[in-house]
Enzyme design. Structure first.
Site, mmCIF file in Angstrom:
data_model
loop_
_atom_site.group_PDB
_atom_site.id
_atom_site.type_symbol
_atom_site.label_atom_id
_atom_site.label_comp_id
_atom_site.label_asym_id
_atom_site.label_seq_id
_atom_site.Cartn_x
_atom_site.Cartn_y
_atom_site.Cartn_z
ATOM 1 C CG HIS A 1 7.905 10.497 -25.778
ATOM 2 N ND1 HIS A 1 6.587 10.538 -26.171
ATOM 3 C CD2 HIS A 1 8.055 11.472 -24.844
ATOM 4 C CE1 HIS A 1 5.962 11.486 -25.486
ATOM 5 N NE2 HIS A 1 6.838 12.069 -24.670
ATOM 6 C CG ASN B 1 0.030 16.508 -21.808
ATOM 7 O OD1 ASN B 1 0.988 15.777 -21.585
ATOM 8 N ND2 ASN B 1 -1.037 16.527 -21.029
ATOM 9 C CD GLU C 1 -2.556 16.183 -17.142
ATOM 10 O OE1 GLU C 1 -1.418 15.793 -16.830
ATOM 11 O OE2 GLU C 1 -3.135 15.845 -18.166
ATOM 12 N NE ARG D 1 1.728 16.734 -14.171
ATOM 13 C CZ ARG D 1 2.287 15.929 -13.277
ATOM 14 N NH1 ARG D 1 1.896 15.986 -12.027
ATOM 15 N NH2 ARG D 1 3.237 15.073 -13.613
ATOM 16 C CE LYS E 1 0.611 13.378 -15.576
ATOM 17 N NZ LYS E 1 0.403 13.843 -16.967
ATOM 18 N NE ARG F 1 -4.165 -1.869 1.757
ATOM 19 C CZ ARG F 1 -4.147 -2.991 2.468
ATOM 20 N NH1 ARG F 1 -3.242 -3.169 3.402
ATOM 21 N NH2 ARG F 1 -5.036 -3.911 2.241
ATOM 22 C CD GLU G 1 9.146 15.824 -23.401
ATOM 23 O OE1 GLU G 1 8.486 16.823 -23.068
ATOM 24 O OE2 GLU G 1 8.626 14.785 -23.858
ATOM 25 C CE LYS H 1 6.599 17.011 -14.895
ATOM 26 N NZ LYS H 1 6.658 15.761 -15.601
ATOM 27 C CG HIS I 1 3.394 15.429 -25.188
ATOM 28 N ND1 HIS I 1 4.173 16.556 -25.339
ATOM 29 C CD2 HIS I 1 4.132 14.565 -24.428
ATOM 30 C CE1 HIS I 1 5.318 16.385 -24.683
ATOM 31 N NE2 HIS I 1 5.316 15.188 -24.127
ATOM 32 C CG HIS J 1 0.893 10.687 -26.880
ATOM 33 N ND1 HIS J 1 0.236 11.417 -25.918
ATOM 34 C CD2 HIS J 1 2.124 10.443 -26.367
ATOM 35 C CE1 HIS J 1 1.038 11.597 -24.876
ATOM 36 N NE2 HIS J 1 2.191 11.011 -25.134
#
Ligand code: NAD
Ligand code: GLY
Length: 363
Positions: free
Chosen positions: A270, A250, A241, A246, A147, A125, A189, A231, A253, A257
């Site tokens: 990426h 992206n 987000e 936030r 994330k 946990r 980035e 960031k 992106h 993607h």
């Protein structure tokens, strides 16, 4: 935390942590752990390309400060971020008797950071964990912000959590061993931060292109520190987000993607897809009268001078549209894109006409 060259604070109340940035500081990880997450037992997770010398240096430093250390070395590559490998790691935690006071230490790129962070978020946990990113992409992006997650066979990053690390230790000297293509992918980035938040930083990147390409140590510290500051600020204000802030991270992106997905995640790294995607987003913004052509050209010049691709590969538009619609930012038929209004400022724009979005691919 330690007398590292630089540090950046991520302010999240009780989940706040420090990012320590320096050169040749992996031998000090024992003292970092002592101040951010004291423990007697650590599980260091790494991959086969990072084990020698970086993860071994980390393990040695931990052992020297009396921390019992188990090292787990995984195959490199995106396929390691899977349910099967997560299960292996949970079982390994059981085998080496991880308890609530143990810590997980991720030493590697975004794949290792996301996976090890996910194990930390889920085993018993929740365990404390330390991020020690060794790719430029992980140093400026994935190790900061909490994330964590793994992929499903048909859906990247679909299972995961927001689980903040107890600390981030960035040794820019680890980039010395990073292959050139991976290094350049991380630069996409870095450029992104300039476009979305900081025109002065964008200008700095233009001025120092040469030093960046030569991986000059002082410039590496500067670009990693500024990227982490930007960031950290966004994450502190919108950790999960939710407020819309936030989402600016992206930028480029949604196109990226879609391009990665339709090319089967084989052709483009990426960061390379992000480079192409940022220019698609700029062209879309231009087409909608929100951005000027000269600024698109400026971005293209910087990205190209940093060795990044800018041309869209031949792709099937119907598949791209399908990928746009399954993007996490889209809501059904409401296509949403993060678009620039000037260098240093972007906005989330809703209800984009699919034909306008496809037109921005320019092929
Ligand atoms: P990666 O972790 O696969 O690393 C790229 C390659 O470099 C691998 O082969 C790795 O073994 C090797 N490597 C790493 N460090 C090295 C070093 N110092 N010297 C030599 N080789 C080294 O890829 P990445 O680009 O770091 O990360 C991509 C992953 O990050 C993706 O899974 C993506 O989804 C995730 N990501 C997560 C976030 C987030 O916020 N959590 C953000 C962006 C990307
Ligand atoms: N890389 C996007 C984010 O951290 O939100």
């Amino acid at each position: 935390m330690i007398d590292s060259t630089h540090s950046v604070q991520v302010d999240l109340g009780p989940r706040s942590y420090q990012i320590s940035i320096g050169t040749r500081i992996l031998d000090r990880v024992g003292s970092v752990v002592g101040s951010c997450c004291p423990t007697q037992h650590a599980v260091v997770v790494t991959d086969e390309n990072v084990e020698q010398p970086h993860a071994m240096n980390v393990a040695k430093s931990l052992q020297e400060t009396g921390v019992q250390t188990d090292l787990v070395v995984l195959p490199s590559g995106e396929s390691t971020k899977s349910i099967e490998v997560a299960e292996q790691l949970w079982k390994k935690c059981l085998e080496v008797e991880v308890n609530r006071k143990s810590i997980i230490v991720a030493v590697g790129g975004g794949v290792i950071g996301d996976l090890a962070g996910f194990i930390a978020a889920t085993y018993a946990r929740g365990l404390r964990f330390l991020q020690i990113p060794t790719t430029l992409l992980a140093q400026v992006d994935s190790s900061v912000g909490g994330k964590v997650g793994i992929n499903l066979p048909d859906a990247k990053n679909m299972v995961g959590a927001f689980w903040q690390p107890a600390g981030v230790l960035i040794d820019t000297a680890t980039l010395d061993t990073l292959p050139a293509r991976e290094y350049r992918a991380g630069l996409a980035e870095v450029v992104k931060y300039g476009v979305i938040l900081d025109e002065e930083f964008f200008e700095y990147l233009e001025r120092t292109e040469r030093d960046i390409n030569q991986r000059k140590p002082s410039v590496l510290i500067d670009i990693v520190e500024r990227s982490c500051q930007l960031k950290a600020k966004i994450v502190s204000e919108d950790e999960r987000e939710e407020s819309g802030l936030r989402v600016v991270l992206n930028y480029g992106h949604t196109f990226a993607h879609a391009l990665e997905s339709v090319t089967g995640y084989r052709e483009l790294l990426h960061g390379e897809a992000v480079s192409i995607g940022m220019l698609c987003a700029s062209r879309l913004a231009e087409h909608l009268g929100r951005f000027d052509h000269a600024s698109t050209e400026r971005q293209a010049a910087l990205l190209q001078n940093l060795g990044l691709p800018v041309a869209v590969p031949q792709v099937d538009h119907a598949n791209i549209l399908k990928a746009f619609r399954s993007d996490k930012k889209s809501e059904g038929n409401n296509l949403r894109f993060v678009l620039p209004s000037r260098i240093g400022k972007v906005e989330l724009v809703e209800h984009i006409d699919p034909q306008d979005a496809l037109g921005a691919l320019g092929n």
